[in-house]
Write a protein that holds these residues in place. Structure first.
Motif, mmCIF file in Angstrom:
data_model
loop_
_atom_site.group_PDB
_atom_site.id
_atom_site.type_symbol
_atom_site.label_atom_id
_atom_site.label_comp_id
_atom_site.label_asym_id
_atom_site.label_seq_id
_atom_site.Cartn_x
_atom_site.Cartn_y
_atom_site.Cartn_z
ATOM 1 N N THR A 53 14.762 9.388 -10.445
ATOM 2 C CA THR A 53 15.309 10.273 -9.418
ATOM 3 C C THR A 53 16.460 11.136 -9.913
ATOM 4 O OG1 THR A 53 16.728 8.474 -8.636
ATOM 5 C CG2 THR A 53 14.620 8.814 -7.479
ATOM 6 N N THR A 54 17.234 10.676 -10.870
ATOM 7 C CA THR A 54 18.403 11.427 -11.330
ATOM 8 C C THR A 54 18.185 12.122 -12.670
ATOM 9 O OG1 THR A 54 19.289 9.393 -12.290
ATOM 10 C CG2 THR A 54 20.049 9.980 -10.070
ATOM 11 N N ASP A 55 16.948 12.193 -13.129
ATOM 12 C CA ASP A 55 16.654 12.842 -14.412
ATOM 13 C C ASP A 55 16.687 14.357 -14.228
ATOM 14 O OD1 ASP A 55 15.677 13.796 -16.836
ATOM 15 O OD2 ASP A 55 14.076 12.312 -16.952
ATOM 16 N N TRP A 56 17.633 15.011 -14.879
ATOM 17 C CA TRP A 56 17.752 16.466 -14.784
ATOM 18 C C TRP A 56 16.862 17.172 -15.808
ATOM 19 C CZ3 TRP A 56 19.227 18.486 -19.366
ATOM 20 C CH2 TRP A 56 19.856 17.608 -20.258
ATOM 21 N N ARG A 57 16.506 16.516 -16.886
ATOM 22 C CA ARG A 57 15.685 17.135 -17.939
ATOM 23 C C ARG A 57 14.215 17.211 -17.506
ATOM 24 N NH1 ARG A 57 15.513 20.701 -21.321
ATOM 25 N NH2 ARG A 57 17.497 20.141 -22.216
ATOM 26 N N ASP A 83 14.051 5.031 -8.555
ATOM 27 C CA ASP A 83 15.406 5.388 -8.147
ATOM 28 C C ASP A 83 16.380 4.730 -9.135
ATOM 29 O OD1 ASP A 83 17.570 6.329 -6.725
ATOM 30 O OD2 ASP A 83 17.481 4.740 -5.216
ATOM 31 N N ALA A 84 16.976 5.549 -9.981
ATOM 32 C CA ALA A 84 17.871 5.019 -11.016
ATOM 33 C C ALA A 84 19.060 5.963 -11.190
ATOM 34 C CB ALA A 84 17.125 4.869 -12.334
ATOM 35 N N ALA A 90 17.578 7.083 -18.466
ATOM 36 C CA ALA A 90 17.109 5.876 -17.779
ATOM 37 C C ALA A 90 15.946 5.220 -18.510
ATOM 38 C CB ALA A 90 16.720 6.196 -16.342
ATOM 39 N N PHE A 91 15.076 6.020 -19.120
ATOM 40 C CA PHE A 91 13.913 5.443 -19.802
ATOM 41 C C PHE A 91 14.306 4.676 -21.061
ATOM 42 C CE2 PHE A 91 14.425 9.254 -22.236
ATOM 43 C CZ PHE A 91 13.884 8.989 -23.480
ATOM 44 N N LEU A 92 15.521 4.875 -21.547
ATOM 45 C CA LEU A 92 15.990 4.163 -22.739
ATOM 46 C C LEU A 92 16.548 2.781 -22.417
ATOM 47 C CD1 LEU A 92 17.923 7.104 -24.426
ATOM 48 C CD2 LEU A 92 15.693 6.185 -25.105
ATOM 49 N N LEU A 93 16.797 2.536 -21.158
ATOM 50 C CA LEU A 93 17.418 1.287 -20.741
ATOM 51 C C LEU A 93 16.357 0.273 -20.336
ATOM 52 C CD1 LEU A 93 20.251 2.930 -18.635
ATOM 53 C CD2 LEU A 93 20.338 2.189 -21.029
#
Length: 119
Positions: A53-57, A83-84, A90-93
């Motif tokens: 949800t918070t990915d701007w790229r 929702d992260a 986020a995908f790295l975590l």
């Protein structure tokens, strides 16, 4: 910040700028008048799209546009929006929700297509 520091230690800044520029200007539908459905018409594989949800790229809005174009072409597509609060990284975590989506997708693929010669 930790991920950013690690990244800067092993990735050349100029290379990152070039990759970022390529991502910013890449448009698979450009030569088709902006029609993403037409751009994805020849695709034949199965798709898994995951957005945060918070990915701007790679925003969820863009992912949903790809899902719609694939569905318009009657392609096999799975989509999850997580929702992260961690933005693009986020995908790295180790987010269990993300890992479970990917794991489940690959488990389903493995069950649908068992390895040849497996006992």
């Amino acid at each position: 910040r930790h991920q950013g520091d690690k990244f800067s230690e092993y990735f050349d800044a100029n290379t990152y700028l070039l990759i970022t520029r390529a991502l910013d200007y890449f448009d698979p539908a450009h030569t088709l008048g902006g029609n993403l459905t037409s751009a994805l018409a020849k695709a034949t594989c199965k798709f898994l799209l995951v957005s945060f949800t918070t990915d701007w790229r790679f925003s969820p809005k863009r992912s949903r546009e790809m899902v719609r174009a694939l569905l318009d072409n009657k392609r096999d597509v799975s989509y999850a929006e997580i929702d992260a609060p961690h933005g693009h990284d986020a995908f790295l975590l180790n987010d269990e929700r993300y890992l479970n989506v990917v794991r489940s997708y690959f488990d389903n693929m493995a069950q649908a297509h068992p390895a040849r010669g497996a006992n």
